[in-house]
Design a protein around this motif. Structure first.
Motif, PDB file in Angstrom:
ATOM      1  N   ARG A   9       0.818  -1.213   0.000  1.00 13.45           N
ATOM      2  CA  ARG A   9       0.000   0.000   0.000  1.00 13.45           C
ATOM      3  C   ARG A   9       0.850   1.260   0.000  1.00 13.45           C
ATOM      4  NH1 ARG A   9      -4.551   1.464   4.486  1.00 13.45           N
ATOM      5  NH2 ARG A   9      -2.721   1.984   5.751  1.00 13.45           N
ATOM      6  N   ARG A  10       1.985   1.251   0.695  1.00 10.76           N
ATOM      7  CA  ARG A  10       2.817   2.446   0.763  1.00 10.76           C
ATOM      8  C   ARG A  10       3.440   2.753  -0.595  1.00 10.76           C
ATOM      9  NH1 ARG A  10       3.982   5.406   5.022  1.00 10.76           N
ATOM     10  NH2 ARG A  10       5.805   6.775   5.043  1.00 10.76           N
ATOM     11  N   ALA A  11       3.826   1.723  -1.335  1.00  6.63           N
ATOM     12  CA  ALA A  11       4.499   1.928  -2.625  1.00  6.63           C
ATOM     13  C   ALA A  11       3.522   2.027  -3.786  1.00  6.63           C
ATOM     14  CB  ALA A  11       5.479   0.795  -2.888  1.00  6.63           C
ATOM     15  N   LYS A  12       2.380   1.326  -3.686  1.00  6.93           N
ATOM     16  CA  LYS A  12       1.385   1.277  -4.768  1.00  6.93           C
ATOM     17  C   LYS A  12       1.996   0.830  -6.090  1.00  6.93           C
ATOM     18  CE  LYS A  12      -1.882   4.527  -2.732  1.00  6.93           C
ATOM     19  NZ  LYS A  12      -2.666   3.422  -2.161  1.00  6.93           N
ATOM     20  N   LEU A  13       2.884  -0.143  -5.984  1.00  7.89           N
ATOM     21  CA  LEU A  13       3.482  -0.752  -7.167  1.00  7.89           C
ATOM     22  C   LEU A  13       3.624  -2.251  -6.937  1.00  7.89           C
ATOM     23  CD1 LEU A  13       6.255   1.754  -8.343  1.00  7.89           C
ATOM     24  CD2 LEU A  13       4.202   1.081  -9.605  1.00  7.89           C
ATOM     25  N   ASN A  14       4.004  -2.951  -8.001  1.00  3.06           N
ATOM     26  CA  ASN A  14       4.163  -4.398  -7.933  1.00  3.06           C
ATOM     27  C   ASN A  14       5.229  -4.802  -6.921  1.00  3.06           C
ATOM     28  OD1 ASN A  14       6.885  -4.804  -9.482  1.00  3.06           O
ATOM     29  ND2 ASN A  14       5.707  -3.299 -10.645  1.00  3.06           N
ATOM     30  N   ALA A  15       5.330  -6.103  -6.688  1.00  2.00           N
ATOM     31  CA  ALA A  15       6.187  -6.612  -5.622  1.00  2.00           C
ATOM     32  C   ALA A  15       7.672  -6.336  -5.832  1.00  2.00           C
ATOM     33  CB  ALA A  15       5.969  -8.116  -5.466  1.00  2.00           C
ATOM     34  N   VAL A  16       8.101  -6.089  -7.070  1.00  2.00           N
ATOM     35  CA  VAL A  16       9.513  -5.786  -7.331  1.00  2.00           C
ATOM     36  C   VAL A  16       9.758  -4.280  -7.265  1.00  2.00           C
ATOM     37  CG1 VAL A  16      11.410  -5.976  -8.978  1.00  2.00           C
ATOM     38  CG2 VAL A  16       9.751  -7.838  -8.776  1.00  2.00           C
ATOM     39  N   SER A  17       8.986  -3.517  -8.025  1.00  2.00           N
ATOM     40  CA  SER A  17       9.183  -2.069  -8.110  1.00  2.00           C
ATOM     41  C   SER A  17       8.868  -1.354  -6.808  1.00  2.00           C
ATOM     42  CB  SER A  17       8.316  -1.497  -9.235  1.00  2.00           C
ATOM     43  OG  SER A  17       8.603  -2.121 -10.460  1.00  2.00           O
ATOM     44  N   ALA A  18       8.078  -1.974  -5.943  1.00  2.00           N
ATOM     45  CA  ALA A  18       7.690  -1.334  -4.684  1.00  2.00           C
ATOM     46  C   ALA A  18       8.900  -0.923  -3.856  1.00  2.00           C
ATOM     47  CB  ALA A  18       6.808  -2.290  -3.876  1.00  2.00           C
ATOM     48  N   PHE A  19       9.925  -1.761  -3.822  1.00  6.91           N
ATOM     49  CA  PHE A  19      11.100  -1.463  -3.001  1.00  6.91           C
ATOM     50  C   PHE A  19      11.826  -0.225  -3.516  1.00  6.91           C
ATOM     51  CE2 PHE A  19      10.131  -5.869  -2.208  1.00  6.91           C
ATOM     52  CZ  PHE A  19      10.382  -6.026  -0.858  1.00  6.91           C
ATOM     53  N   GLY A  20      11.927  -0.093  -4.835  1.00 10.02           N
ATOM     54  CA  GLY A  20      12.560   1.085  -5.403  1.00 10.02           C
ATOM     55  C   GLY A  20      11.747   2.334  -5.149  1.00 10.02           C
ATOM     56  N   ASN A  21      10.424   2.222  -5.234  1.00 10.90           N
ATOM     57  CA  ASN A  21       9.553   3.372  -5.006  1.00 10.90           C
ATOM     58  C   ASN A  21       9.607   3.858  -3.564  1.00 10.90           C
ATOM     59  OD1 ASN A  21       7.661   5.191  -6.234  1.00 10.90           O
ATOM     60  ND2 ASN A  21       6.043   4.224  -5.035  1.00 10.90           N
ATOM     61  N   LEU A  22       9.962   2.974  -2.664  1.00  9.50           N
ATOM     62  CA  LEU A  22      10.105   3.350  -1.255  1.00  9.50           C
ATOM     63  C   LEU A  22      11.483   3.930  -0.959  1.00  9.50           C
ATOM     64  CD1 LEU A  22       8.340   0.299   0.443  1.00  9.50           C
ATOM     65  CD2 LEU A  22       7.465   2.628   0.233  1.00  9.50           C
ATOM     66  N   GLY A  23      12.349   3.971  -1.977  1.00  7.78           N
ATOM     67  CA  GLY A  23      13.675   4.553  -1.804  1.00  7.78           C
ATOM     68  C   GLY A  23      14.770   3.555  -1.502  1.00  7.78           C
TER      69      GLY A  23
END
Length: 445
Positions: A66-80
């Motif tokens: 929910r915090r990243a609002k992206l798929n399971a891989v890209s979420a980590f990058g979107n969180l910094g």
């Protein structure tokens, strides 16, 4: 790139997540794992594990999604934290790996619906399983099951997955309730209830070291953790509803279905004098099929039972296909339908060895559940507990009426208790891999 989809309703998200969690593991693996470890003794430890360990872990995956609002891989990058994208990639790979042979087992279930209707396995249920579990027929039904998954995922989040699970999950519960009610009419069913509900605490304490790792593992596996599914599903949440409330609801419903399956399976087995602890590769099909061969209206009951197993298998399988589909859609300018189709074809090809030979299926399953899943869950927990830390705490408390004390307790549960539990499960899995213990054919998902 088109606007990212979201769930139409909060109930849609909850039912989709429950559908992801409620799979073959709840209908098959949970009852037979319970039998393997002494009935009610295992049930007690499992219930503690699923609420004390599984709930904190599922909230950890929800926080990322929910915090990243992206798929399971890209979420980590979107969180910094781009350097942690490998964790999401491992989850994506694990889900892809599992679905390749999970689809083969789904094909078995389709065959057993037909076998129940015709009574084909009534003469010799063991020989029937041996004949249908591998070969060209298994390949064909593997293709049918995968086609059903592709069709649902290609329709999208709201029109495909959400609408499908709104029908599937209530259907699973209603049918299981009906079968459980039928079980009460069988002579000898009382012994099954006693076995399932009356723990021997002396035996429990003497075997606690054997029971705990498998109960913890079953809690994680039955909640569909470590495959990117819960991260992906949470990424489609549009709003700040309480993750704690939603996660608790999902865990309760998932556990209810597993326990309800026990109320179906054990009366059926004990009513026919079948030892519940005769599980092994494929024996879960053989044992229950043998019971249907000898009860009143066995063909009709068998059709209904295997139908609910098929629905449960599909509801989990579409979540695994969505994990990979979501990653491609988020990162490349391609449509949902061709993406789901291409991935489904790849999964079908990867599953061919398992369809031709159950030994291959056992190897795929052992690698996934003894190594890939525990490592994936462990890395997610380390990231949320020790890297995201305060951000995770802030996210999990959004929309919640609980005090800050709950959030702090949850964070430290993730940091210490849950991580230690997964480490224990991983250690057991590595031991199994290197000691060459016989793998289970039916996956605990």
């Amino acid at each position: 790139m088109s606007e990212r989809e979201t769930w139409a309703t909060r109930a849609g998200f909850i039912l989709a997540a429950v559908g992801s969690a409620v799979g073959l593991g709840n209908i098959w693996q949970f009852p037979f794992k319970t039998a393997q470890f002494g009935g009610a003794s295992f049930l007690v430890v499992y219930l503690i594990a699923v609420f004390g360990i599984g709930l904190p872990a599922i909230l950890a995956e929800f926080v990322i999604g929910r915090r990243a609002k992206l798929n399971a891989v890209s979420a980590f990058g979107n969180l910094g934290y781009r350097q942690w994208r490998f964790v999401g990639a491992l989850g994506l790979f694990t889900g892809f790996w599992i679905l390749s042979y999970y689809s083969v087992v789904g094909g078995w279930v389709i065959r057993y619906i037909w076998g129940s209707a015709t009574g084909a396995y009534f003469t010799d249920s063991a020989a029937y399983f041996g004949a249908v579990s591998a070969g060209l027929d298994a390949v064909a039904l593997h293709a049918v099951f995968m086609f059903l998954c592709i069709f649902i995922v290609a329709l999208g989040i709201e029109d495909g997955i959400e609408k499908a699970t709104k029908v599937m999950v209530p259907s699973i519960v209603v049918i299981l309730l009906g079968l459980a009610a039928y079980g009460t009419t069988l002579s000898g069913a009382g012994a099954g209830y006693d076995y399932f509900l009356s723990p021997d605490f002396g035996a429990l304490m003497s075997n606690i070291g054997d029971i705990v790792p498998f109960a913890v593992g079953q809690a994680f596996f039955s909640l569909s953790l470590g495959m990117g599914a819960m991260i992906t599903y949470a990424s489609y949440i549009d709003g700040e509803d309480s993750l704690v409330a939603d996660g608790s609801t999902i865990v309760v419903l998932n556990t209810f279905v597993g326990v309800l399956a026990g109320f179906v399976v054990f009366p059926l087995l004990f009513a026919q004098g079948i030892d519940p602890n005769t599980s092994g590769p494929g024996a879960v099909f053989v044992s229950i099929a043998g019971a249907f061969a000898n009860i009143p209206a066995g063909r009709a009951v068998g059709v209904v039972f295997f139908l609910v197993v098929l629905i449960a298998a599909l509801s989990s399988a579409i979540s695994l296909l969505e994990v990979v589909t979501s990653y491609i859609i988020d990162n490349y300018d391609v449509g949902r339908a061709p993406t789901a189709t291409a991935i489904g074809v790849g999964l079908f090809l990867l599953g061919l060895p398992s369809a031709f030979d159950t030994a291959w299926l056992g190897w795929f399953d052992t690698l996934a559940y003894q190594l890939l899943l525990p490592v994936s869950v462990l890395l997610v927990l380390v990231f949320v507990g020790w890297i995201l830390g305060g951000e995770a705490l802030s996210e999990v408390m959004k929309g919640s009426s609980l005090g800050d004390g709950f959030g702090t307790t949850w964070l430290w549960m993730v940091r210490v208790v849950v991580i230690l539990a997964v480490l224990g499960t991983l250690a057991l899995g590595i031991q199994t891999l290197f000691l060459g213990s016989e793998p289970a054919i039916v996956p605990p998902l």
